[in-house]
Write a protein that holds these residues in place. Structure first.
Motif, PDB file in Angstrom:
ATOM      1  N   ARG A 193       0.837  -1.298  -0.025  1.00 42.43           N
ATOM      2  CA  ARG A 193       0.088  -0.077   0.066  1.00 42.43           C
ATOM      3  C   ARG A 193       0.761   1.169   0.004  1.00 42.43           C
ATOM      4  O   ARG A 193       1.736   1.441   0.878  1.00 42.43           O
ATOM      5  CB  ARG A 193      -0.844  -0.145   1.172  1.00 42.43           C
ATOM      6  N   TYR A 231       0.266   5.449   0.191  1.00 39.73           N
ATOM      7  CA  TYR A 231      -0.389   6.697   0.412  1.00 39.73           C
ATOM      8  C   TYR A 231       0.211   7.913  -0.329  1.00 39.73           C
ATOM      9  O   TYR A 231       1.320   7.713  -0.501  1.00 39.73           O
ATOM     10  CB  TYR A 231      -0.573   6.888   1.668  1.00 39.73           C
ATOM     11  N   PHE A 284      -5.064  13.878  -2.087  1.00 37.21           N
ATOM     12  CA  PHE A 284      -4.759  12.421  -1.406  1.00 37.21           C
ATOM     13  C   PHE A 284      -5.572  11.469  -2.040  1.00 37.21           C
ATOM     14  O   PHE A 284      -6.628  11.325  -2.456  1.00 37.21           O
ATOM     15  CB  PHE A 284      -5.075  12.644   0.130  1.00 37.21           C
ATOM     16  N   GLU A 331      -4.748   6.721  -2.142  1.00 39.78           N
ATOM     17  CA  GLU A 331      -3.925   5.453  -1.580  1.00 39.78           C
ATOM     18  C   GLU A 331      -4.202   4.360  -2.568  1.00 39.78           C
ATOM     19  O   GLU A 331      -5.237   4.243  -3.316  1.00 39.78           O
ATOM     20  CB  GLU A 331      -4.550   4.860  -0.284  1.00 39.78           C
ATOM     21  N   VAL A 347      -8.545   9.997  -0.923  1.00 35.15           N
ATOM     22  CA  VAL A 347      -8.916  10.553   0.448  1.00 35.15           C
ATOM     23  C   VAL A 347      -9.357  11.972   0.354  1.00 35.15           C
ATOM     24  O   VAL A 347      -8.414  12.745  -0.042  1.00 35.15           O
ATOM     25  CB  VAL A 347      -7.576  10.145   1.122  1.00 35.15           C
ATOM     26  N   LEU A 405      -6.214  11.568   5.697  1.00 35.87           N
ATOM     27  CA  LEU A 405      -4.881  10.914   5.608  1.00 35.87           C
ATOM     28  C   LEU A 405      -4.240  10.550   6.708  1.00 35.87           C
ATOM     29  O   LEU A 405      -3.511   9.565   6.933  1.00 35.87           O
ATOM     30  CB  LEU A 405      -3.993  11.617   4.531  1.00 35.87           C
ATOM     31  N   ARG A 415      -5.364   7.799   8.798  1.00 34.61           N
ATOM     32  CA  ARG A 415      -5.019   6.294   8.321  1.00 34.61           C
ATOM     33  C   ARG A 415      -3.739   6.028   8.625  1.00 34.61           C
ATOM     34  O   ARG A 415      -3.521   4.776   8.672  1.00 34.61           O
ATOM     35  CB  ARG A 415      -5.447   6.137   6.792  1.00 34.61           C
ATOM     36  N   VAL A 416      -2.895   6.884   8.212  1.00 40.36           N
ATOM     37  CA  VAL A 416      -1.561   6.780   8.306  1.00 40.36           C
ATOM     38  C   VAL A 416      -0.831   6.398   9.772  1.00 40.36           C
ATOM     39  O   VAL A 416      -0.069   5.494  10.035  1.00 40.36           O
ATOM     40  CB  VAL A 416      -0.713   7.659   7.724  1.00 40.36           C
ATOM     41  N   PRO A 427       3.902   2.581   7.413  1.00 42.56           N
ATOM     42  CA  PRO A 427       3.158   3.263   6.388  1.00 42.56           C
ATOM     43  C   PRO A 427       4.297   3.977   5.173  1.00 42.56           C
ATOM     44  O   PRO A 427       5.077   4.646   6.024  1.00 42.56           O
ATOM     45  CB  PRO A 427       2.294   4.254   7.153  1.00 42.56           C
ATOM     46  N   VAL A 463       4.152   6.681   2.282  1.00 40.29           N
ATOM     47  CA  VAL A 463       3.631   8.076   1.786  1.00 40.29           C
ATOM     48  C   VAL A 463       4.401   8.784   0.764  1.00 40.29           C
ATOM     49  O   VAL A 463       5.526   9.064   1.068  1.00 40.29           O
ATOM     50  CB  VAL A 463       3.416   9.109   2.988  1.00 40.29           C
TER      51      VAL A 463
END
Length: 358
Positions: free
Chosen positions: A45, A47, A70, A72, A107, A113, A116-117, A161, A163
């Motif tokens: 995943r 982001y 944003f 994902e 997002v 965001l 979630r992160v 995570p 990004v």
């Protein structure tokens, strides 16, 4: 061949353009959905925060939006993936052989965001399980940045995570100056992202590549002079890969950053062809990523990783493309998980590789 002064200049410019075309941070310029089942295939995943204008299908454009958007993405990693490669085929998006996008979702806000992160980050305060922000370089599409980030996260076994911050590169070899302006425009937006993700004492690590490193350093400087020491204090480390920054400019930026994130790593190669082209375009031969005077950098309190004597040291993204570098860094990390690298000084990767082989 015309070897008049005008002819020689045209020849040099053509060679420079070719060097940038071959070594710029370009990659796939579209997302592809898999054309087969993805059962049992690894999915990474990623982001995304971007100040590009996003198309309705969440693909990236080259337009400057002026605000952040944003998304994902779930990126499939082929089972026979070769470390350092981004296997891609526009004609045959078979997830058993190539990177594809198994899912994409928008997002709505930065707050969403962050919500979630942040919970996905580990508690070690180390890059292996912490939030990583990746800032891409020159002539890179959003799609290419996402695929590349997925490859890096997979190959380096990063479990936290991931990004991607994608600024609006125009994605043209002749767009060097426009891209540098877009980097400066993006400073406030990267600052917003870092501030959001470091709430509640969360630690983030930031790594940038090529022209993206200037955006990273400019943002750190901006955080410092605007009094955001709370945010700077939660940055666990910074890694600049093949930084395309004038060396004098970097020193001026660096001295204004307080507190300095540590470790602050600079990965260099004197043989980097893209940085040679950049030096010609800017008439500034001393680029941070190809600096010969590594002691000068170490004296600033940096950790300098010298890649000059490794195979393919001309590669502008050797840290991501080379299985040798990937295995080397993972081996050192695994050998001493509590303190894999010194915080400052110079590491010669070729020497370290020889030690590990013996």
């Amino acid at each position: 061949m015309d070897m008049t002064p005008v002819g020689r200049l045209a020849h040099i410019i053509a060679l420079t353009g070719l060097a940038l075309a071959l070594t710029a941070c370009a990659a796939p310029k579209q997302f592809l959905a898999p054309n087969a089942a993805i059962e049992g295939i690894d999915v990474q995943r990623i982001y995304v925060a971007t100040d590009r204008v996003l198309a309705p299908d969440l693909s990236g454009t080259t337009q400057r939006a002026g605000v952040l958007s944003f998304a994902e993405f779930d990126i499939t990693i082929p089972p026979e993936h070769t470390p350092g490669e981004v296997e891609f085929s526009a004609r045959n998006p078979d997830p058993t052989r190539f990177f594809t996008v198994a899912g994409a979702r928008g997002v709505d806000t930065l707050t969403q965001l962050g919500a979630r992160v942040r919970p996905e980050g580990g508690g070690s305060g180390r890059p292996g399980d912490s939030t990583i922000i990746y800032v891409h370089g020159f002539s890179t599409s959003l799609e290419g940045a996402v695929y590349r980030h997925a490859q890096i996260a997979h190959d380096y076994e990063l479990t936290g995570p991931q990004v991607t911050f994608s600024w609006p590169s125009i994605q043209r070899t002749v767009g060097y100056v426009r891209d540098k302006d877009s980097v400066l425009i993006a400073r406030d937006h990267l600052e917003e992202l870092v501030a959001e993700l470091t709430q509640v004492s969360e630690t983030v690590f930031i790594f940038g590549h090529s022209m993206g490193t200037q955006l990273v350093v400019e943002t750190l400087r901006q955080l410092s002079i605007s009094g955001r020491q709370d945010v700077l204090g939660r940055i666990g480390g910074v890694i600049l890969i093949s930084p395309d920054i004038d060396l004098d400019l970097f020193e001026a930026q660096y001295e204004r950053i307080d507190p300095l994130p540590h470790p602050f790593v600079v990965m260099t190669s004197e043989r980097d062809y893209a940085l040679r082209a950049s030096a010609f375009l800017t008439a500034q031969p001393a680029r941070l990523g190809s600096a010969r005077d590594r002691e000068r950098l170490a004296e600033l309190g940096l950790l300098v990783v010298n890649l000059s004597d490794l195979p393919n040291a001309r590669d502008h993204f050797l840290a991501a493309n080379s299985p040798i570098v990937i295995n080397l860094i993972k081996s050192v990390r695994d050998a001493d998980a509590s303190n894999p690298f010194p915080r400052t000084g110079i590491i010669d990767a070729a020497t370290l590789q020889a030690l590990w082989e013996n």
